[in-house]
Design a protein around this motif. Structure first.
Motif, PDB file in Angstrom:
ATOM      1  N   ASN A  76      -4.100  -5.778  51.601  1.00 47.60           N
ATOM      2  CA  ASN A  76      -3.979  -4.862  50.468  1.00 47.60           C
ATOM      3  C   ASN A  76      -5.000  -5.203  49.387  1.00 47.60           C
ATOM      4  O   ASN A  76      -5.606  -4.312  48.793  1.00 47.60           O
ATOM      5  CB  ASN A  76      -2.573  -4.921  49.873  1.00 47.60           C
ATOM      6  CG  ASN A  76      -1.536  -4.301  50.771  1.00 47.60           C
ATOM      7  OD1 ASN A  76      -1.858  -3.624  51.731  1.00 47.60           O
ATOM      8  ND2 ASN A  76      -0.274  -4.546  50.474  1.00 47.60           N
ATOM      9  N   THR A  93       3.101  -4.553  43.748  1.00 47.64           N
ATOM     10  CA  THR A  93       3.157  -3.101  43.963  1.00 47.64           C
ATOM     11  C   THR A  93       2.823  -2.370  42.668  1.00 47.64           C
ATOM     12  O   THR A  93       2.031  -1.422  42.663  1.00 47.64           O
ATOM     13  CB  THR A  93       4.552  -2.688  44.465  1.00 47.64           C
ATOM     14  OG1 THR A  93       4.836  -3.404  45.661  1.00 47.64           O
ATOM     15  CG2 THR A  93       4.624  -1.208  44.726  1.00 47.64           C
ATOM     16  N   PHE A 131      -0.904  -2.840  41.912  1.00 44.06           N
ATOM     17  CA  PHE A 131      -1.729  -1.982  42.760  1.00 44.06           C
ATOM     18  C   PHE A 131      -1.695  -0.536  42.257  1.00 44.06           C
ATOM     19  O   PHE A 131      -2.714   0.151  42.238  1.00 44.06           O
ATOM     20  CB  PHE A 131      -1.267  -2.033  44.216  1.00 44.06           C
ATOM     21  CG  PHE A 131      -1.519  -3.353  44.903  1.00 44.06           C
ATOM     22  CD1 PHE A 131      -2.536  -4.199  44.520  1.00 44.06           C
ATOM     23  CD2 PHE A 131      -0.708  -3.739  45.959  1.00 44.06           C
ATOM     24  CE1 PHE A 131      -2.768  -5.407  45.163  1.00 44.06           C
ATOM     25  CE2 PHE A 131      -0.927  -4.941  46.615  1.00 44.06           C
ATOM     26  CZ  PHE A 131      -1.957  -5.773  46.221  1.00 44.06           C
TER      27      PHE A 131
END
Length: 147
Positions: free
Chosen positions: A4, A108, A111
């Motif tokens: 990621n 999360t 991001f």
């Protein structure tokens, strides 16, 4: 999870192309303003607006490239993620690049913030080209009326 970081870092590095496109839009807008027969105050206002859009776009590009480099460094780190995150938060707080209240956020959420940054930059680029189109119609109208 490290993938990621790598993927988002690569995506954020595409900001250079967006910024170059923004400079093209500004340059074309500037050339149109030079050719316009409109009063000086209107040209100055339009130029100031285009400069503000470019400055905001440039700022977002700097932020996106900074985030890209941070994500790239985190992807290459050998430390456990929670330790690297704590170190990152501490550094960002120390240099006043992040408020204390944002420390400890999950990845999360971080991001998603990076994606929002890229979307904001794309929106500013759209606004720059919209301003260019409006200036083109405005210049054509002014020049047509003058002749």
């Amino acid at each position: 999870m490290k993938m990621n970081f790598t993927v988002l870092s690569g995506l954020l590095q595409s900001t250079r192309g967006l910024l170059l496109s923004g400079y093209v839009a500004f340059g074309l807008s500037f050339m149109l303003l030079l050719q316009s027969n409109s009063p000086g105050l209107y040209r100055f206002s339009a130029l100031l607006f285009c400069l503000l859009l470019l400055a905001a776009h440039h700022y977002l590009s700097i932020r996106a490239l900074f985030d890209a480099r941070l994500l790239e460094a985190l992807a290459q780190s050998e430390q456990p993620l929670h330790e690297v995150t704590a170190d990152l938060d501490q550094s960002l707080i120390q240099f006043k690049l992040m408020p204390q209240a944002k420390a400890g956020r999950g990845w999360t959420e971080r991001f998603q913030g990076c994606i929002r940054l890229l979307k904001a930059q794309a929106c500013l680029l759209f606004m720059q080209y919209l301003a260019l189109i409006c200036l083109a119609f405005w210049t054509l109208t002014i020049n047509y009326q003058a002749s």
